[in-house]
Design an enzyme around this catalytic site. Structure first.
Site, short mmCIF file in Angstrom:
data_model
loop_
_atom_site.label_atom_id
_atom_site.label_comp_id
_atom_site.label_asym_id
_atom_site.label_seq_id
_atom_site.Cartn_x
_atom_site.Cartn_y
_atom_site.Cartn_z
N ASN A 1 0.83 -1.22 0.00
CA ASN A 1 0.00 0.00 0.00
C ASN A 1 0.86 1.26 0.00
O ASN A 1 0.51 2.26 -0.62
CB ASN A 1 -0.97 0.00 1.19
N HIS B 1 -8.39 -0.75 5.45
CA HIS B 1 -8.78 -2.03 6.05
C HIS B 1 -9.29 -2.95 4.94
O HIS B 1 -10.07 -2.52 4.08
CB HIS B 1 -9.88 -1.80 7.10
C1 GAR Z 1 -3.18 -4.81 3.79
O1 GAR Z 1 -4.04 -5.78 3.24
C2 GAR Z 1 -3.96 -3.90 4.74
O2 GAR Z 1 -5.26 -3.63 4.29
C3 GAR Z 1 -3.98 -4.74 5.97
O3 GAR Z 1 -2.69 -5.31 6.04
C4 GAR Z 1 -2.17 -5.46 4.73
C5 GAR Z 1 -0.82 -4.79 4.66
O4 GAR Z 1 -0.19 -5.02 3.42
N1 GAR Z 1 -4.30 -3.96 7.13
C6 GAR Z 1 -5.04 -4.40 8.14
O5 GAR Z 1 -5.47 -5.53 8.20
C7 GAR Z 1 -5.31 -3.37 9.23
N2 GAR Z 1 -6.38 -3.81 10.08
P1 GAR Z 1 0.97 -4.09 2.88
O6 GAR Z 1 2.04 -3.99 3.98
O7 GAR Z 1 1.49 -4.84 1.68
O8 GAR Z 1 0.40 -2.76 2.53
#
Ligand code: GAR
Length: 208
Positions: free
Chosen positions: A14, A110
């Site tokens: 992200n 989220h």
């Molecule tokens: C993502 O899917 C984000 O939406 C989730 O963790 C992942 C991080 O991925 N966040 C949550 O679950 C927060 N409650 P990334 O480090 O590749 O962005």
């Protein structure tokens, strides 16, 4: 130009989506000035370095109490002059001081359609496991402001994603990221930086 500080804990896809949006010129009135990680080994830190963005590591374990950690994080974000704080896969619970100090200035992504599959214990792959267990046919992602209720702050943007036959939590997570998270998080950040989001009664209104 708003100062954007991105908080991460893991892979940072992200964060990458935000960097790509910035490089494309999609975030006109903001600039990512620092990445803050709760994990010294997060790949997100490499992404920051590769893009010339400063980074800081702050670990919850280095503080005895949530209150001490809360003070330190608040102080850090103030010293960075953050106008907007983005939680991009940040897996440490925030304390009340930082949430109050940055009211309606912290955006979280989220991986579900809130209010489904959210709140304490719902993070990362667990969210997709729960969605598959329930058998929902649509899931998605939500970009929202952070308040003191876990995943309960004003919703900014949501995007639905179809669940398909044979999905595993990993496959579904990837589809939700590609089709929803990596799109709506940069959109929400751009709207914020353009001063196009107002908040009333725990709801947002997006100005044209
Ligand atoms: C993502 O899917 C984000 O939406 C989730 O963790 C992942 C991080 O991925 N966040 C949550 O679950 C927060 N409650 P990334 O480090 O590749 O962005």
């Amino acid at each position: 130009m708003k100062n954007i500080v991105v908080l991460v804990s893991g892979g940072g896809t992200n964060l990458q989506a935000l960097i790509n949006a910035q490089n494309r010129g999609d975030i006109k009135n903001g600039r990512i000035t620092c990445v803050v990680s709760s994990n010294p080994n997060a790949y997100a830190l490499t992404r920051a370095a590769d893009n010339g963005i400063d980074s800081v590591v702050i670990k919850r374990k280095d503080y005895d109490t949530l209150s001490d950690y809360d003070d330190a994080l608040t102080k850090l974000l103030k010293s960075l002059n953050a106008d907007l704080v983005v939680l991009a896969g940040f897996m440490t619970i925030l304390g009340s001081k930082v949430i109050k100090a940055f009211e309606n200035k912290i955006i979280n992504i989220h991986p579900s359609l809130i209010p489904s599959f959210c709140g304490e214990g719902f993070y990362g792959l667990r969210v997709h496991e729960a969605a598959l267990k329930k058998g929902v046919k649509l899931t998605g992602a939500t970009a929202h402001f952070v308040n003191e209720v876990c995943d309960g702050g004003p919703i900014i943007i949501q995007k639905a994603v179809a669940v398909e036959n044979g999905d595993t939590p990993e496959i579904l997570q990837k589809r939700v990221m590609e089709q929803a998270e990596w799109k709506i998080l940069p959109q929400a950040v751009a709207l914020f930086c353009d001063d196009k989001i107002t908040v009333k009664d725990n709801k947002t209104e997006i100005l044209d």
